[in-house]
Design a protein around this motif. Structure first.
Motif, short mmCIF file in Angstrom:
data_model
loop_
_atom_site.label_atom_id
_atom_site.label_comp_id
_atom_site.label_asym_id
_atom_site.label_seq_id
_atom_site.Cartn_x
_atom_site.Cartn_y
_atom_site.Cartn_z
N TYR A 184 0.85 -1.20 0.00
CA TYR A 184 0.00 0.00 0.00
C TYR A 184 0.88 1.24 0.00
O TYR A 184 1.99 1.24 0.55
N SER A 203 -8.30 -7.80 -1.41
CA SER A 203 -6.89 -8.21 -1.31
C SER A 203 -6.57 -9.30 -2.32
O SER A 203 -5.96 -10.32 -2.00
N PHE A 263 -7.65 1.30 6.59
CA PHE A 263 -7.47 0.21 7.56
C PHE A 263 -8.20 0.54 8.86
O PHE A 263 -8.24 1.71 9.28
N TYR A 310 -4.54 1.52 12.40
CA TYR A 310 -3.23 1.82 11.80
C TYR A 310 -2.07 1.20 12.57
O TYR A 310 -0.94 1.24 12.10
N TYR A 319 -1.63 -1.79 12.78
CA TYR A 319 -1.30 -3.01 12.04
C TYR A 319 -0.58 -2.70 10.73
O TYR A 319 -0.43 -3.58 9.89
N ILE A 320 -0.15 -1.45 10.56
CA ILE A 320 0.59 -1.07 9.37
C ILE A 320 2.09 -1.08 9.70
O ILE A 320 2.50 -0.55 10.72
N LEU A 329 0.41 -4.64 5.47
CA LEU A 329 -0.62 -4.86 6.49
C LEU A 329 -0.29 -6.16 7.19
O LEU A 329 -0.31 -7.23 6.57
N GLY A 339 -4.60 -7.15 10.77
CA GLY A 339 -5.10 -5.91 10.19
C GLY A 339 -6.32 -6.15 9.31
O GLY A 339 -6.47 -7.22 8.71
N VAL A 394 -8.74 -4.60 6.18
CA VAL A 394 -8.94 -3.64 5.10
C VAL A 394 -10.40 -3.20 5.08
O VAL A 394 -11.31 -4.03 5.14
#
Length: 266
Positions: A117, A148, A187, A190, A192-193, A203, A207, A209
């Motif tokens: 991403y 995904s 997300f 965040y 989990y970024i 991700l 996480g 989406v």
């Protein structure tokens, strides 16, 4: 262990790591869609000294002091604030307004394909009509981004011989007809970024989406949200803190020298 030396050492290591973060911010001050990073400090847990076999207070040992062993890196965080717009008048330059990311079908050097991403909307159109990043990775459409799914059927593709317009919702129009769309997702959390590198994000497991409310502005790019002046001021402050740690170590070394070479003679 000489605690003064250890405290000065941990302080210098900590400031060096913070300087690395500031230097990385400055290096990416002109990178489209880059988000500034920061770092916070955290002290080591105090080591408590107690009286052994002390039963003077309800059979509970009494504390006789606490020792702090310096500082360490507490957390490195990302500032997700919106960057300013830079007008380019290039039809393949797309800036995001609001929370969201473009989904990219990324191919690593060993041929492994995965979804990354990015906020960097500096895209190109190849001779087959595929919308790609400057590194050659494919941009996913709405279906591929939300699910995904980086199947080639979800790559954004248009007629390369015709002009195109991208509206705020990400729909691509050619000859006043919708011929595709660009996938923009957000997300749920965040935390989990994680940063992958090359201005891309991963991700991590756990996480989620979700759909994004961000709008797309064609013909411009989102600039980095790094304030160069603030970063330079912080760099000077950190450099002085690093020098203070050096002076602590020099002072401790001088004290040890006197303790060994002068007091020892007495």
């Amino acid at each position: 262990m000489v605690k003064g030396l250890y405290t000065g050492y941990t302080g210098m290591v900590n400031e060096q790591k913070r300087l690395d973060v500031v230097a990385n911010n400055l290096a990416n001050a002109a990178t489209s869609g880059y988000k500034r990073e920061g770092m916070v400090n955290q002290s080591f847990d105090h080591q408590l000294a107690i009286k052994i076999k002390d039963t003077s207070s309800d059979n509970l040992p009494q504390r006789i002091g606490a020792i702090s062993l310096g500082v360490k890196v507490g957390e490195t965080y990302t500032n997700w604030d919106q960057g300013s717009y830079q007008m380019t008048d290039n039809s393949t330059d797309l800036a995001l307004a609001g929370d969201g990311f473009y989904a990219i079908s990324f191919t690593s050097k060993d041929g492994t394909r995965s979804i990354k991403y990015t906020r960097d909307g500096a895209f190109t159109v190849d001779n087959q009509g595929y919308l790609r990043t400057v590194d050659g990775d494919y941009v996913l459409n709405r279906n591929g981004a939300l699910n995904s799914n980086d199947n080639p059927a979800n790559y954004v593709r248009i007629n390369p011989n015709q002009e195109f317009v991208v509206d705020n919702e990400g729909n691509i129009l050619q000859n006043n007809q919708v011929v595709g769309d660009i996938g923009v997702v957000d997300f749920a959390d965040y935390n989990y970024i994680s940063k992958y590198g090359e201005n891309l994000y991963d991700l991590v497991n756990g996480g989620q989406v979700i759909a994004s409310n961000a709008s797309i502005e064609q013909g411009c790019l989102e600039a980095s949200n790094v304030n160069v002046i603030d970063e330079m001021v912080q760099m000077i402050t950190l450099s002085r803190a690093y020098e203070a740690g050096q002076k602590v170590i020099q002072t401790e070394d001088s004290t040890l020298d006197k303790a060994v070479n002068s007091v020892g003679r007495v």
